[in-house]
Write an enzyme that holds these catalytic residues in place. Structure first.
Site, short mmCIF file in Angstrom:
data_model
loop_
_atom_site.label_atom_id
_atom_site.label_comp_id
_atom_site.label_asym_id
_atom_site.label_seq_id
_atom_site.Cartn_x
_atom_site.Cartn_y
_atom_site.Cartn_z
N LEU A 39 -23.85 -27.33 -26.63
CA LEU A 39 -24.56 -28.19 -27.55
C LEU A 39 -23.69 -29.34 -28.06
O LEU A 39 -22.63 -29.10 -28.64
CB LEU A 39 -25.07 -27.36 -28.74
CG LEU A 39 -25.90 -28.12 -29.79
CD1 LEU A 39 -27.18 -28.66 -29.16
CD2 LEU A 39 -26.22 -27.22 -30.98
N ASP A 40 -24.14 -30.57 -27.82
CA ASP A 40 -23.48 -31.79 -28.29
C ASP A 40 -22.04 -31.94 -27.81
O ASP A 40 -21.23 -32.62 -28.44
CB ASP A 40 -23.50 -31.85 -29.84
CG ASP A 40 -24.90 -32.00 -30.40
OD1 ASP A 40 -25.74 -32.61 -29.73
OD2 ASP A 40 -25.15 -31.48 -31.51
N GLU A 41 -21.72 -31.32 -26.68
CA GLU A 41 -20.35 -31.38 -26.17
C GLU A 41 -20.28 -31.89 -24.73
O GLU A 41 -19.26 -31.72 -24.07
CB GLU A 41 -19.69 -30.01 -26.28
CG GLU A 41 -19.49 -29.54 -27.72
CD GLU A 41 -18.73 -28.23 -27.81
OE1 GLU A 41 -18.11 -27.83 -26.81
OE2 GLU A 41 -18.76 -27.61 -28.89
#
EC number: 3.5.1.10
Length: 289
Positions: A232-234
């Protein structure tokens, strides 16, 4: 007479003679280079290249050019692609209840600043169906109730995948689509989905991040556009930007500045993707601007 134009992209283990072989291949096939960029990464030992060229030899057709380029890639162990420079990639936009990025991308599309086709807008809410209609773009409401079980989420994501396949989507843009995607959907979108978020992560998570930032007295407001992955979001970062703020600004002002930065950063990332300027380099990207 207008000559057909292409964009060649490639990555491979760095080795002597790559530029020579590629430019020689283009010359032999009657191609004229319009612009070219390359980068050798000393850490990953990989070489990246992007060439925009025109095919000026009438005796060389598209099929022959592609077949011979594929043969060259095989000979040199290159991961290479040839893109029609004048073809407009097909983009699907996904949004929830926050519409500034959606509105910005639609304006850029309509005004010709973003060379794409947008055959579908997908949302888990109905808030922007009228905005979609004003651009004559089909709006697909795919609701997902709060706390929905795994079966409901899987069914909703299956409809997202069906739209991608039906419309032959080249890129999915999460223009503030506030749903966590399953690992399966992330994998299906690998390398062809971009997300945008504020750059406070991981410091200010959850609701009202700008209020949290204001409370802590932050001095920079930023945004990050990245490829979607199961982390997530990486995912690999494509573009980032910041604006300086100060103590005199309240949380609403910080939020407004943040929205503007998010719009600009996401628009850059989408434009670079559709112009075939982004090559993935492990967990990073090479962006030929």
């Amino acid at each position: 007479m207008t000559h057909p134009e292409y964009i060649l992209t490639l990555s491979c283990l760095d080795q002597r003679g790559i530029v020579h072989r590629v430019s020689g291949f283009l010359a032999e096939h009657g191609c004229n280079i319009i612009d070219s960029a390359q980068f050798g990464d000393a850490e990953s030992k990989l070489f990246f290249m992007r060439v925009h060229f025109a095919l000026e030899e009438g005796a060389v057709g598209d099929a022959l050019l592609r077949a011979d380029f594929e043969a060259l890639c095989t000979q040199m162990g290159m991961n290479g692609q040839l893109h029609d420079a004048r073809a407009k990639p097909r983009v699907m936009l996904m949004v929830s209840k926050i519409g500034h990025c959606l509105n910005d991308l639609l304006f850029r599309y309509k005004s010709g600043l973003l060379p794409v086709e947008i055959p579908a807008i997908v949302s888990n809410h109905m808030d922007f169906y009228q905005l979609a209609a004003s651009y004559n773009i089909p709006f697909h409401h795919l609701p997902l109730a709060t706390g929905a079980d795994a079966a409901a989420k899987q069914a909703q994501e299956a409809r997202v995948l069906d739209l991608m396949h039906t419309h032959k989507i080249d890129l999915v843009v999460l223009a503030r689509y506030m749903q966590i995607l399953s690992p399966g959907l992330c994998e299906a979108m690998r390398g062809k989905a971009i997300n945008i978020h504020h750059s406070f992560l991981p410091s200010f998570k959850g609701a009202k991040p700008y209020a949290q930032a204001h409370h802590r007295g932050v001095k920079l407001i930023g945004a990050t556009a990245h490829f979607v992955t199961g982390d997530l979001d990486e995912g690999p970062i494509i573009e980032q930007d910041v604006e300086r703020v100060d103590h005199a600004m309240d949380a609403d002002t910080l939020s407004a500045i943040g929205r503007d930065v998010e719009c600009v950063v996401l628009a850059r990332a989408v434009k670079w993707f559709v112009e075939h300027r982004i090559l993935q380099n492990g967990d990073k990207t090479v962006v030929f601007k």
